[in-house]
Design a protein around this motif. Structure first.
Motif, PDB file in Angstrom:
ATOM      1  N   GLN A  60     -19.016 111.759  26.415  1.00  0.00           N
ATOM      2  CA  GLN A  60     -18.381 110.772  27.273  1.00  0.00           C
ATOM      3  C   GLN A  60     -17.588 109.750  26.463  1.00  0.00           C
ATOM      4  N   ALA A  61     -18.028 109.472  25.248  1.00  0.00           N
ATOM      5  CA  ALA A  61     -17.386 108.432  24.462  1.00  0.00           C
ATOM      6  C   ALA A  61     -15.998 108.837  23.998  1.00  0.00           C
ATOM      7  N   ARG A  62     -15.667 110.108  24.114  1.00  0.00           N
ATOM      8  CA  ARG A  62     -14.377 110.592  23.625  1.00  0.00           C
ATOM      9  C   ARG A  62     -13.361 110.628  24.764  1.00  0.00           C
ATOM     10  N   ALA A  63     -12.352 109.750  24.682  1.00  0.00           N
ATOM     11  CA  ALA A  63     -11.277 109.693  25.672  1.00  0.00           C
ATOM     12  C   ALA A  63     -11.842 109.717  27.091  1.00  0.00           C
ATOM     13  N   TRP A  64     -12.763 108.814  27.356  1.00  0.00           N
ATOM     14  CA  TRP A  64     -13.551 108.895  28.586  1.00  0.00           C
ATOM     15  C   TRP A  64     -12.763 108.554  29.846  1.00  0.00           C
ATOM     16  N   TRP A  65     -11.594 107.921  29.722  1.00  0.00           N
ATOM     17  CA  TRP A  65     -10.757 107.634  30.893  1.00  0.00           C
ATOM     18  C   TRP A  65      -9.330 108.091  30.635  1.00  0.00           C
ATOM     19  N   ASP A  66      -9.198 109.222  29.966  1.00  0.00           N
ATOM     20  CA  ASP A  66      -7.882 109.708  29.573  1.00  0.00           C
ATOM     21  C   ASP A  66      -7.013 110.064  30.772  1.00  0.00           C
ATOM     22  N   ASP A  67      -7.618 110.379  31.909  1.00  0.00           N
ATOM     23  CA  ASP A  67      -6.855 110.686  33.118  1.00  0.00           C
ATOM     24  C   ASP A  67      -6.312 109.429  33.790  1.00  0.00           C
ATOM     25  N   ILE A  68      -6.777 108.264  33.368  1.00  0.00           N
ATOM     26  CA  ILE A  68      -6.374 106.999  33.980  1.00  0.00           C
ATOM     27  C   ILE A  68      -5.462 106.190  33.071  1.00  0.00           C
ATOM     28  N   VAL A  69      -5.724 106.213  31.767  1.00  0.00           N
ATOM     29  CA  VAL A  69      -4.994 105.387  30.800  1.00  0.00           C
ATOM     30  C   VAL A  69      -4.063 106.256  29.963  1.00  0.00           C
ATOM     31  N   GLY A  70      -2.799 105.900  29.913  1.00  0.00           N
ATOM     32  CA  GLY A  70      -1.849 106.648  29.093  1.00  0.00           C
ATOM     33  C   GLY A  70      -0.442 106.544  29.642  1.00  0.00           C
ATOM     34  N   PRO A  71       0.540 107.103  28.950  1.00  0.00           N
ATOM     35  CA  PRO A  71       1.936 107.042  29.403  1.00  0.00           C
ATOM     36  C   PRO A  71       2.105 107.689  30.773  1.00  0.00           C
ATOM     37  N   GLY A  72       2.654 106.929  31.719  1.00  0.00           N
ATOM     38  CA  GLY A  72       2.911 107.442  33.046  1.00  0.00           C
ATOM     39  C   GLY A  72       1.685 107.565  33.925  1.00  0.00           C
ATOM     40  N   LYS A  73       0.521 107.150  33.450  1.00  0.00           N
ATOM     41  CA  LYS A  73      -0.714 107.257  34.233  1.00  0.00           C
ATOM     42  C   LYS A  73      -0.978 105.943  34.975  1.00  0.00           C
ATOM     43  N   ALA A  74      -2.106 105.868  35.665  1.00  0.00           N
ATOM     44  CA  ALA A  74      -2.382 104.707  36.507  1.00  0.00           C
ATOM     45  C   ALA A  74      -2.286 103.394  35.725  1.00  0.00           C
ATOM     46  N   ILE A  75      -2.919 103.345  34.586  1.00  0.00           N
ATOM     47  CA  ILE A  75      -2.744 102.209  33.670  1.00  0.00           C
ATOM     48  C   ILE A  75      -1.751 102.684  32.622  1.00  0.00           C
ATOM     49  N   ASP A  76      -0.504 102.418  32.872  1.00  0.00           N
ATOM     50  CA  ASP A  76       0.608 103.013  32.128  1.00  0.00           C
ATOM     51  C   ASP A  76       0.818 102.289  30.806  1.00  0.00           C
ATOM     52  N   THR A  77       0.559 102.983  29.713  1.00  0.00           N
ATOM     53  CA  THR A  77       0.709 102.362  28.395  1.00  0.00           C
ATOM     54  C   THR A  77       2.170 102.229  27.970  1.00  0.00           C
ATOM     55  N   ASN A  78       3.085 102.734  28.786  1.00  0.00           N
ATOM     56  CA  ASN A  78       4.500 102.432  28.556  1.00  0.00           C
ATOM     57  C   ASN A  78       4.849 101.020  29.017  1.00  0.00           C
ATOM     58  N   GLU A  79       4.027 100.500  29.929  1.00  0.00           N
ATOM     59  CA  GLU A  79       4.267  99.177  30.489  1.00  0.00           C
ATOM     60  C   GLU A  79       3.238  98.140  30.039  1.00  0.00           C
ATOM     61  N   TYR A  80       2.006  98.584  29.802  1.00  0.00           N
ATOM     62  CA  TYR A  80       0.929  97.644  29.527  1.00  0.00           C
ATOM     63  C   TYR A  80       0.331  97.854  28.144  1.00  0.00           C
ATOM     64  N   TYR A  81      -0.148  96.755  27.595  1.00  0.00           N
ATOM     65  CA  TYR A  81      -0.868  96.785  26.317  1.00  0.00           C
ATOM     66  C   TYR A  81      -2.349  96.831  26.662  1.00  0.00           C
ATOM     67  N   VAL A  82      -2.971  97.976  26.456  1.00  0.00           N
ATOM     68  CA  VAL A  82      -4.341  98.222  26.905  1.00  0.00           C
ATOM     69  C   VAL A  82      -5.305  98.116  25.728  1.00  0.00           C
ATOM     70  N   VAL A  83      -6.316  97.298  25.883  1.00  0.00           N
ATOM     71  CA  VAL A  83      -7.322  97.089  24.846  1.00  0.00           C
ATOM     72  C   VAL A  83      -8.686  97.504  25.383  1.00  0.00           C
ATOM     73  N   CYS A  84      -9.433  98.246  24.591  1.00  0.00           N
ATOM     74  CA  CYS A  84     -10.822  98.561  24.922  1.00  0.00           C
ATOM     75  C   CYS A  84     -11.662  98.297  23.680  1.00  0.00           C
ATOM     76  N   ALA A  85     -12.719  97.507  23.826  1.00  0.00           N
ATOM     77  CA  ALA A  85     -13.560  97.108  22.699  1.00  0.00           C
ATOM     78  C   ALA A  85     -14.972  97.635  22.873  1.00  0.00           C
ATOM     79  N   ASN A  86     -15.523  98.196  21.823  1.00  0.00           N
ATOM     80  CA  ASN A  86     -16.921  98.605  21.844  1.00  0.00           C
ATOM     81  C   ASN A  86     -17.801  97.357  21.828  1.00  0.00           C
ATOM     82  N   VAL A  87     -18.795  97.306  22.708  1.00  0.00           N
ATOM     83  CA  VAL A  87     -19.572  96.080  22.881  1.00  0.00           C
ATOM     84  C   VAL A  87     -20.599  95.905  21.761  1.00  0.00           C
TER      85      VAL A  87
END
Length: 402
Positions: free
Chosen positions: A64-91
């Motif tokens: 699960q820890a590997r690209a666990w939301w790859d269908d949501i985050v990325g170029p042209g996806k729901a959270i579009d990394t072409n438009e947004y700067y997306v940060v995810c931090a390990n707690v």
């Protein structure tokens, strides 16, 4: 997709429990380009990592820890990394790069083990705030996440309401119910009664508490599924002839079938113990169980009263870990607090795992909310009545009416 993966020291850090460590390191990944007002923070679930998207190699991010939301985050996806700067931090408290029980205590030169401070969701939020300060990000366009990551989202609205425009807690609630608390307690006991746990001091040993951790994971995994999804996946079928039992069995086992559902849980446990730390599992489940949005306030609405942004809560009908009723209770508290809120209830058989495995249901409303806020999504007024229907996931207000 431009990906920045690194570990940043945020210096001395005082935990909510009052203990301090001299150097807290936070592992993070960032995607896209920061333009000043386009930052999105994604909060991972219990055993997730900072590696939210972008398939790449590495055994340290298996499962699960590997690209666990790859269908949501990325170029042209729901959270579009072409438009947004997306940060995810390990707690903090985890074992995927941020300081946790398996990390070396600079004062002793040995792993912290159970000397690591008790960690809370509040600590996760403050560590993320410190990381964003180091990255030069003062304000967030949106914070989102699923499961206990959704609790992390709520804590952002509670503790840093002026730093966030939008929040989207998914498959989450203001607190765990007693049934889930009980199951988590049994899972932790499976670890601590494993002789190889050795009071948490097992680092460097050939004998680690893999059996206890495996059982804990199996209990947790059942919590993420639903009756209907388990019936569809496994029924009462026997495992194939080539299936091999993972755990020791009782003498009568040879007479009875080794069922497909048992084989599946054994496989999941085997993969999990290869990638996760038993002490981290203890620490993170404690943080989740302890979370209460209303802590320090009169109630949930009071805790969110300072947040004047927009919110979208998303829940799934077959999720009994964080139920639709709990999500609606959260949404109602937001209405009481005067927060502009939409509650999407997705009709799903997948249980709690739906937020990970149903991108077609999660992505469109998240995309719409991220881009346009509540415009074009289903908006509920202060009485919980639907004012405007969404073309995306349905809002079943009838589930919550008398």
């Amino acid at each position: 997709m431009n990906v920045d993966a690194d570990t940043v020291s945020v210096g001395e850090f005082e935990f909510e429990c009052g203990q301090t460590i001299s150097d807290l390191e936070i592992a993070y990944e960032a995607y896209g380009e920061f333009t000043g007002d386009n930052a999105v923070l994604v909060c991972h679930a219990l055993t997730g990592s900072a590696h939210v998207a972008g398939h790449r190699g590495g055994s340290d991010t298996a499962g699960q820890a590997r690209a666990w939301w790859d269908d949501i985050v990325g170029p042209g996806k729901a959270i579009d990394t072409n438009e947004y700067y997306v940060v995810c931090a390990n707690v903090p408290g985890s074992c995927y790069g941020s300081t946790g029980p398996a990390s070396t205590d600079p004062e002793t030169g040995e792993p912290y083990g159970t000397d690591f401070p008790a960690v809370t969701v509040r600590d996760w939020t403050e560590a993320q705030r410190a990381l964003l300060d180091e990255l030069g990000i003062p304000h967030l366009h949106m914070v989102t996440g699923g499961s206990v990551g959704g609790m992390n989202v709520l804590e952002w609205a509670k503790r840093h309401p002026d730093h966030v425009e939008k929040i989207a807690p998914i498959a989450a609630a203001a607190r765990l119910d007693p049934q889930c608390l009980a199951l988590d307690a049994i899972a932790r006991r499976a670890i601590t009664t494993d002789p190889n746990w050795n009071g948490g001091d097992y680092y460097g040993s050939d004998e680690t508490p893999t059996d206890g951790l495996a059982l804990a994971r199996q209990i947790g995994h059942v919590m993420y599924l639903s009756k209907s999804s388990m019936e569809q996946k496994f029924g009462r079928r026997s495992a194939g002839r080539d299936a091999v039992r993972t755990f020791p069995t009782d003498p009568a086992a040879g007479f009875f079938p080794y069922r497909d559902v048992e084989s599946y849980l054994d496989y999941q446990a085997e993969k999990f113990v290869e990638r996760f730390d038993a002490n981290s599992y203890l620490y993170l489940t404690r943080a989740m169980d302890n979370y209460d949005l209303a802590a320090g306030f009169e109630d949930d609405a009071d805790a969110l009263a300072a947040f004047d942004g927009e919110a979208m809560v998303m829940s799934f009908t077959a999720d009994w870990h964080f139920t639709t009723a709990q999500a609606e209770g959260l949404a109602e508290s937001m209405r009481e607090a005067g927060v502009d809120i939409s509650h999407h209830v997705v009709d799903s058989d997948h249980g709690h795992d739906a937020f990970l495995v149903e991108p077609d249901h999660v992505g469109p409303p998240l995309d719409s909310f991220l881009e346009d806020g509540l415009d074009g999504t289903a908006i509920t007024d202060t009485e919980g009545d639907v004012e405007e229907e969404s073309e995306f996931a349905p809002v079943h207000t009838s589930l919550f009416s008398d």
